[in-house]
Design a protein around this motif. Structure first.
Motif, PDB file in Angstrom:
ATOM      1  N   MET A   1      -9.089  -3.251  -2.778  1.00 55.41           N
ATOM      2  CA  MET A   1      -8.500  -3.896  -1.605  1.00 55.41           C
ATOM      3  C   MET A   1      -8.954  -5.346  -1.481  1.00 55.41           C
ATOM      4  O   MET A   1      -8.193  -6.203  -1.054  1.00 55.41           O
ATOM      5  N   GLU A   2     -10.190  -5.604  -1.868  1.00 49.79           N
ATOM      6  CA  GLU A   2     -10.670  -6.988  -1.879  1.00 49.79           C
ATOM      7  C   GLU A   2      -9.989  -7.793  -2.985  1.00 49.79           C
ATOM      8  O   GLU A   2      -9.741  -8.988  -2.822  1.00 49.79           O
ATOM      9  N   TYR A   3      -9.681  -7.152  -4.084  1.00 54.19           N
ATOM     10  CA  TYR A   3      -9.030  -7.821  -5.210  1.00 54.19           C
ATOM     11  C   TYR A   3      -7.632  -8.311  -4.834  1.00 54.19           C
ATOM     12  O   TYR A   3      -7.227  -9.408  -5.197  1.00 54.19           O
ATOM     13  N   ARG A   4      -6.898  -7.485  -4.108  1.00 56.74           N
ATOM     14  CA  ARG A   4      -5.534  -7.860  -3.730  1.00 56.74           C
ATOM     15  C   ARG A   4      -5.328  -7.529  -2.259  1.00 56.74           C
ATOM     16  O   ARG A   4      -4.891  -6.436  -1.895  1.00 56.74           O
ATOM     17  N   LEU A   5      -5.637  -8.497  -1.407  1.00 61.52           N
ATOM     18  CA  LEU A   5      -5.569  -8.286   0.032  1.00 61.52           C
ATOM     19  C   LEU A   5      -4.177  -7.904   0.525  1.00 61.52           C
ATOM     20  O   LEU A   5      -4.043  -7.142   1.482  1.00 61.52           O
ATOM     21  N   GLU A   6      -3.137  -8.408  -0.135  1.00 58.79           N
ATOM     22  CA  GLU A   6      -1.773  -8.104   0.317  1.00 58.79           C
ATOM     23  C   GLU A   6      -1.488  -6.607   0.252  1.00 58.79           C
ATOM     24  O   GLU A   6      -0.917  -6.047   1.183  1.00 58.79           O
ATOM     25  N   THR A   7      -1.848  -5.973  -0.845  1.00 58.12           N
ATOM     26  CA  THR A   7      -1.614  -4.533  -0.954  1.00 58.12           C
ATOM     27  C   THR A   7      -2.688  -3.762  -0.193  1.00 58.12           C
ATOM     28  O   THR A   7      -2.409  -2.712   0.383  1.00 58.12           O
ATOM     29  N   GLY A   8      -3.892  -4.292  -0.176  1.00 58.39           N
ATOM     30  CA  GLY A   8      -4.974  -3.637   0.559  1.00 58.39           C
ATOM     31  C   GLY A   8      -4.657  -3.491   2.034  1.00 58.39           C
ATOM     32  O   GLY A   8      -4.918  -2.448   2.637  1.00 58.39           O
ATOM     33  N   ARG A   9      -4.077  -4.529   2.607  1.00 57.81           N
ATOM     34  CA  ARG A   9      -3.716  -4.488   4.031  1.00 57.81           C
ATOM     35  C   ARG A   9      -2.692  -3.372   4.294  1.00 57.81           C
ATOM     36  O   ARG A   9      -2.812  -2.615   5.255  1.00 57.81           O
ATOM     37  N   VAL A  10      -1.695  -3.252   3.447  1.00 57.94           N
ATOM     38  CA  VAL A  10      -0.654  -2.235   3.631  1.00 57.94           C
ATOM     39  C   VAL A  10      -1.243  -0.831   3.469  1.00 57.94           C
ATOM     40  O   VAL A  10      -0.971   0.071   4.272  1.00 57.94           O
ATOM     41  N   LEU A  11      -2.063  -0.637   2.431  1.00 57.49           N
ATOM     42  CA  LEU A  11      -2.661   0.677   2.198  1.00 57.49           C
ATOM     43  C   LEU A  11      -3.626   1.043   3.322  1.00 57.49           C
ATOM     44  O   LEU A  11      -3.691   2.204   3.742  1.00 57.49           O
ATOM     45  N   SER A  12      -4.367   0.064   3.822  1.00 55.25           N
ATOM     46  CA  SER A  12      -5.276   0.312   4.946  1.00 55.25           C
ATOM     47  C   SER A  12      -4.503   0.644   6.211  1.00 55.25           C
ATOM     48  O   SER A  12      -4.909   1.510   6.994  1.00 55.25           O
ATOM     49  N   SER A  13      -3.390  -0.037   6.423  1.00 52.84           N
ATOM     50  CA  SER A  13      -2.557   0.234   7.592  1.00 52.84           C
ATOM     51  C   SER A  13      -2.006   1.656   7.539  1.00 52.84           C
ATOM     52  O   SER A  13      -1.972   2.358   8.562  1.00 52.84           O
ATOM     53  N   LEU A  14      -1.586   2.087   6.355  1.00 49.13           N
ATOM     54  CA  LEU A  14      -1.107   3.466   6.205  1.00 49.13           C
ATOM     55  C   LEU A  14      -2.226   4.459   6.527  1.00 49.13           C
ATOM     56  O   LEU A  14      -2.018   5.431   7.266  1.00 49.13           O
ATOM     57  N   ALA A  15      -3.417   4.215   5.994  1.00 51.96           N
ATOM     58  CA  ALA A  15      -4.555   5.097   6.293  1.00 51.96           C
ATOM     59  C   ALA A  15      -4.855   5.105   7.788  1.00 51.96           C
ATOM     60  O   ALA A  15      -5.141   6.160   8.363  1.00 51.96           O
ATOM     61  N   GLU A  16      -4.772   3.958   8.433  1.00 49.73           N
ATOM     62  CA  GLU A  16      -5.028   3.863   9.874  1.00 49.73           C
ATOM     63  C   GLU A  16      -4.053   4.758  10.651  1.00 49.73           C
ATOM     64  O   GLU A  16      -4.456   5.507  11.529  1.00 49.73           O
ATOM     65  N   VAL A  17      -2.787   4.684  10.318  1.00 56.00           N
ATOM     66  CA  VAL A  17      -1.778   5.485  11.015  1.00 56.00           C
ATOM     67  C   VAL A  17      -1.970   6.974  10.725  1.00 56.00           C
ATOM     68  O   VAL A  17      -1.965   7.803  11.633  1.00 56.00           O
TER      69      VAL A  17
ATOM     70  N   GLY B   1     -12.284   1.597  12.421  1.00 57.61           N
ATOM     71  CA  GLY B   1     -11.033   1.933  11.763  1.00 57.61           C
ATOM     72  C   GLY B   1     -10.877   1.275  10.408  1.00 57.61           C
ATOM     73  O   GLY B   1     -11.781   0.598   9.908  1.00 57.61           O
ATOM     74  N   TYR B   2      -9.712   1.485   9.839  1.00 58.11           N
ATOM     75  CA  TYR B   2      -9.431   1.030   8.478  1.00 58.11           C
ATOM     76  C   TYR B   2      -8.988  -0.428   8.393  1.00 58.11           C
ATOM     77  O   TYR B   2      -8.990  -1.008   7.320  1.00 58.11           O
ATOM     78  N   MET B   3      -8.617  -1.020   9.502  1.00 57.11           N
ATOM     79  CA  MET B   3      -8.093  -2.383   9.472  1.00 57.11           C
ATOM     80  C   MET B   3      -9.140  -3.440   9.800  1.00 57.11           C
ATOM     81  O   MET B   3      -8.853  -4.632   9.748  1.00 57.11           O
ATOM     82  N   ALA B   4     -10.358  -3.040  10.099  1.00 56.45           N
ATOM     83  CA  ALA B   4     -11.392  -3.990  10.527  1.00 56.45           C
ATOM     84  C   ALA B   4     -11.622  -5.098   9.493  1.00 56.45           C
ATOM     85  O   ALA B   4     -11.823  -6.253   9.862  1.00 56.45           O
ATOM     86  N   ARG B   5     -11.562  -4.781   8.220  1.00 63.29           N
ATOM     87  CA  ARG B   5     -11.822  -5.777   7.182  1.00 63.29           C
ATOM     88  C   ARG B   5     -10.791  -6.895   7.177  1.00 63.29           C
ATOM     89  O   ARG B   5     -11.026  -7.946   6.620  1.00 63.29           O
ATOM     90  N   TYR B   6      -9.642  -6.686   7.804  1.00 64.88           N
ATOM     91  CA  TYR B   6      -8.570  -7.676   7.766  1.00 64.88           C
ATOM     92  C   TYR B   6      -8.506  -8.545   9.009  1.00 64.88           C
ATOM     93  O   TYR B   6      -7.689  -9.453   9.085  1.00 64.88           O
ATOM     94  N   LYS B   7      -9.367  -8.297   9.962  1.00 64.97           N
ATOM     95  CA  LYS B   7      -9.346  -9.096  11.202  1.00 64.97           C
ATOM     96  C   LYS B   7      -9.688 -10.556  10.942  1.00 64.97           C
ATOM     97  O   LYS B   7      -9.216 -11.437  11.621  1.00 64.97           O
ATOM     98  N   GLU B   8     -10.539 -10.793   9.945  1.00 60.82           N
ATOM     99  CA  GLU B   8     -10.967 -12.164   9.663  1.00 60.82           C
ATOM    100  C   GLU B   8     -10.089 -12.865   8.638  1.00 60.82           C
ATOM    101  O   GLU B   8     -10.060 -14.079   8.596  1.00 60.82           O
ATOM    102  N   SER B   9      -9.379 -12.112   7.804  1.00 58.19           N
ATOM    103  CA  SER B   9      -8.563 -12.741   6.769  1.00 58.19           C
ATOM    104  C   SER B   9      -7.132 -12.914   7.252  1.00 58.19           C
ATOM    105  O   SER B   9      -6.624 -12.130   8.013  1.00 58.19           O
ATOM    106  N   ALA B  10      -6.509 -13.944   6.807  1.00 53.25           N
ATOM    107  CA  ALA B  10      -5.127 -14.232   7.193  1.00 53.25           C
ATOM    108  C   ALA B  10      -4.231 -14.109   5.977  1.00 53.25           C
ATOM    109  O   ALA B  10      -3.913 -15.081   5.327  1.00 53.25           O
ATOM    110  N   VAL B  11      -3.856 -12.873   5.654  1.00 52.01           N
ATOM    111  CA  VAL B  11      -2.972 -12.638   4.506  1.00 52.01           C
ATOM    112  C   VAL B  11      -1.583 -12.361   5.008  1.00 52.01           C
ATOM    113  O   VAL B  11      -1.360 -11.706   5.966  1.00 52.01           O
TER     114      VAL B  11
END
Length: 191
Positions: A17-33, A181-191
């Motif tokens: 997820m760190e390697y590719r934030l664009e896909t990581g965000r989507v996969l994390s969002s799915l896990a969150e839901v 939750g699963y989306m916390a890692r993306y609060k600081e990044s703007a992808v």
């Protein structure tokens, strides 16, 4: 070492997820839901707790022999279920004697069928889940959690990521997932 250069030292799916934030965000969002939806959707036909949802993820990941995902989600489930780690281990070891409700057992049987192939989910398995009290939404989410975790497991293992042996790291991650939750890692990044 992963099959590709990830540019980070994070284990399992975290490194991916760190390697590719664009896909990581989507996969994390799915896990969150899927795994935390009891507080994110306004429906009364879903009584599965977050711990039970994590248990489905851990169960499927253990069937797929994905060390990182099965250990992670076992810790996440244990942090949220009565009986903790022992209940998770007992469930993943012997579903027939698992210390969970008949409804959860029936849903885990559905999840186990999905892990084999979607076509292994029979009308009889669905009927047994309904008879045990599962709603259509709970059956839907169980199938989707199981299918998603087959994908996550293959993603993690297919790219040869590493999994720590130290249980303390998984327990710390569990506390973070439970509280943030699963989306916390993306609060600081703007992808």
């Amino acid at each position: 070492m992963a099959h590709i250069e990830l540019g980070n030292e994070s284990p399992g799916i975290s490194g991916l997820m760190e390697y590719r934030l664009e896909t990581g965000r989507v996969l994390s969002s799915l896990a969150e839901v899927l795994l935390r939806a009891d507080e994110t959707i306004d429906r009364d036909d879903n009584t599965l707790t977050r711990g039970e949802r994590e248990l489905i993820a851990a169960y499927v990941s253990s069937l797929n022999q994905c060390k990182f995902c099965s250990t992670s989600h076992a810790a996440f489930a244990a942090a949220q279920l009565p009986g903790g780690a022992e209940a998770v281990v007992d469930t993943c070891t012997d579903l027939d004697t698992a210390p969970v409700s008949d409804k959860v057992k029936a849903l885990l049987r559905v999840a186990g069928a999905v892990q084999q192939t979607g076509k292994a989910v029979t009308p009889e398995l669905v009927a047994a889940a309904r008879e045990a009290g599962a709603t259509d939404l709970e059956i839907h989410d169980t199938v989707l959690i199981a299918a998603a975790f087959c994908m996550y497991n293959r993603y993690v293992d297919g790219l040869g990521t590493w999994a720590p042996d130290d249980a303390a790291g998984y327990e710390a991650a569990a506390q973070s997932i439970v509280t943030e939750g699963y989306m916390a890692r993306y609060k600081e990044s703007a992808v």
